[in-house]
Design an enzyme around this catalytic site. Sequence first.
Site, PDB file in Angstrom:
ATOM      1  CB  THR A  38      -0.929   0.041   1.226  1.00  0.00           C
ATOM      2  OG1 THR A  38      -0.132   0.092   2.432  1.00  0.00           O
ATOM      3  CG2 THR A  38      -1.823  -1.191   1.278  1.00  0.00           C
ATOM      4  CB  CYS A  42       0.639   2.251  10.552  1.00  0.00           C
ATOM      5  SG  CYS A  42      -0.277   2.134   9.018  1.00  0.00           S
ATOM      6  CB  CYS A  46      -2.348   1.640  12.821  1.00  0.00           C
ATOM      7  SG  CYS A  46      -3.424   2.191  11.470  1.00  0.00           S
ATOM      8  NE  ARG A  49      -8.124  -7.878   6.047  1.00  0.00           N
ATOM      9  CZ  ARG A  49      -8.705  -8.419   4.985  1.00  0.00           C
ATOM     10  NH1 ARG A  49      -9.367  -7.631   4.144  1.00  0.00           N
ATOM     11  NH2 ARG A  49      -8.607  -9.711   4.760  1.00  0.00           N
ATOM     12  CB  CYS A  73      -1.469   5.420   8.435  1.00  0.00           C
ATOM     13  SG  CYS A  73      -3.129   4.783   8.743  1.00  0.00           S
ATOM     14  CB  CYS A  76      -2.475   5.427  13.268  1.00  0.00           C
ATOM     15  SG  CYS A  76      -1.156   5.080  12.073  1.00  0.00           S
TER      16      CYS A  76
END
Length: 361
Positions: A38, A42, A46, A49, A73, A76
């Site tokens: 992605t 994070c 966080c 998923r 992210c 978070c």
Amino acid sequence: MTKVLEFSNINLDEERWRRVLARDRGADGSFYFAVKTTGIYCLPSCPSRRPKRENVEFFTVREAAVRNGFRACLRCRPEEFHADNADQRLIASVCNAVTDHVGDRLPTLEALAARCGLSPHHLQRRFKALMGVSPRAYADECRRRHFRSLLRSGDQVAGALYEAGYGSASRLYENAETWLGMTPASYAKGGKGASMYYAIEDSPLQRMIVSATDRGVAFLGFGDTDEELIEELKQEFPHADIRADSGQLSDTISRIVESFDNPGLQRDVPLDVQGTAFQARVWRALQDIPPGETRTYGQLAAELGKPNAARAVGRACATNPVSLVVPCHRAVGSDGSLTGYRWGVDRKRTLLDHERVQQKT
């Protein structure tokens, strides 16, 4: 004050992974985890998923995650977390000193060491351990990033050259196409000067997208749907003029499809890829690996004369934009495991198995 966690050197990453799975708030600020698929980094706590372990990379300081191309992210917000520990303070001090002078005379190692209250040798060693590069190399990267941002915002090449602190045009143009991916004049248009066209075809690895400029293939990837492949292409080249192919790519795609059964054809595909000088060296080394064979990240690092750069080699493989032609599927973990692959480990396994069969026939 954030508590600095103590980890076993041997099981450091596995202990970090355990805390990520537990969404341990007490670990926030002691390290960050990034997801290769992605491009996001994070905090351990966080709420998002949890990704597959093979797609996760850990960083002690957030600046290292950013330097490796990961974005913060939005859930978070790790860039807003105040981590008060010695490593974070050291990196923040050096990085701030560099960015404050990115368009001017960059501070020397001695000046940075004095700012941090350390010896130059200690600073050099600690900074490289945390960031993966020396303070000098980091400063060079910042200057190049600043130069690119000036060009994207519309500055002319000459003005951006001096605004970014380059003393002469020769300094700028030296190896410029290696880290810009095109000439500075073309990049000044945000990549729009080099129009891109793409085609999507069936392949032994499901749908395959090939995108190229007039100079060569700039992106090659695999996916389940055409929509996700087009979206990934646009994210990779957000400023490019991207159009569907009208026949220019037919010969190139035919050669790429043929290369599944005859990998030697891959080397004849013209490329137009962006990357740092180190990434370019890794990609060339990958092309030298015989079909069906593998090399560990450590072996590749040693071949490049950088025996301690296995992680950097892994990152270069993960950011390879032209899968198959630059065969990053031939790079494996230290124990021979397939580890991560941008297009999925199952595709990596399929490619290697197919190559091995072809070499036996």
